[in-house]
Scaffold this motif. Structure first.
Motif, mmCIF file in Angstrom:
data_model
loop_
_atom_site.group_PDB
_atom_site.id
_atom_site.type_symbol
_atom_site.label_atom_id
_atom_site.label_comp_id
_atom_site.label_asym_id
_atom_site.label_seq_id
_atom_site.Cartn_x
_atom_site.Cartn_y
_atom_site.Cartn_z
ATOM 1 N N CYS A 24 -11.064 -33.316 -22.167
ATOM 2 C CA CYS A 24 -11.304 -32.231 -21.219
ATOM 3 C C CYS A 24 -10.532 -30.973 -21.647
ATOM 4 C CB CYS A 24 -10.885 -32.681 -19.824
ATOM 5 S SG CYS A 24 -11.121 -31.415 -18.580
ATOM 6 N N VAL A 34 -13.936 -36.948 -21.802
ATOM 7 C CA VAL A 34 -15.220 -36.745 -21.131
ATOM 8 C C VAL A 34 -16.280 -37.332 -22.050
ATOM 9 C CG1 VAL A 34 -16.835 -35.013 -20.222
ATOM 10 C CG2 VAL A 34 -14.364 -34.619 -20.038
ATOM 11 N N ARG A 80 -16.873 -32.248 -13.734
ATOM 12 C CA ARG A 80 -16.273 -33.569 -13.586
ATOM 13 C C ARG A 80 -16.197 -33.967 -12.112
ATOM 14 N NH1 ARG A 80 -11.237 -35.061 -16.040
ATOM 15 N NH2 ARG A 80 -12.267 -37.077 -15.975
#
Ligand SMILES: [Zn+2]
Length: 151
Positions: A76, A84, A114
């Motif tokens: 991320c 991710v 997210r």
């Protein structure tokens, strides 16, 4: 008659454009401004999905399976350290599309929001990260806020 019309149009312009410009200056936060830095310098194509531990910060990994995109993995960009992983193959919905620029930098469509951890919401375009105004907010909450504001 024409001057009245002109005055009227100016008034319409003021009421429609006024609040909008106010809103952008009020809600702009330096951390949400487009980042000029290149975060993902290139897209690494691999055939086997790596373990999360093998994903380095700033590394964008595109997993290809039989010549087709399969997964995209990266840490991320907010710095929280989470990996991710996004599906890039057809049966998945939603799925993401990766484009690679001439320089080899990745562009990802659509944006990433997210739903756990840092709740970051951002775009990746040619290796640069662009933060959305609603980053850090749960997607469902932001959407209901938007809905409430409309009515
Ligand atoms: Zn994060």
């Amino acid at each position: 008659m024409w001057s009245w019309l002109l005055r009227f149009l100016r008034w319409v312009e003021e009421i429609t454009l006024g609040p909008r410009s106010l809103q952008t200056s009020e809600h702009r936060n330096p951390s949400e401004a487009p980042s000029a830095e290149i975060f993902f310098a290139r897209s690494d194509v691999v055939e086997k999905t790596p373990s999360n531990d093998a994903v380095r910060p700033g590394q964008f990994i595109s997993v290809m399976h039989k010549g087709r995109p399969y997964w995209a993995l990266f840490r991320c960009p907010c710095g929280c350290g989470d990996v991710v992983s996004l599906p890039t193959h057809p049966p998945h919905n939603p799925r993401w599309r990766i484009e690679v620029s001439v320089e080899g930098r990745p562009t990802l469509h659509p944006s990433v929001w997210r739903t756990k951890g840092c709740l970051s919401h951002f775009w990746i375009s040619e290796g640069r990260v662009y933060w959305c105004d609603d980053t850090g907010v749960e997607p469902w909450r932001a959407r209901s806020d938007l809905y409430e504001r409309k009515i």
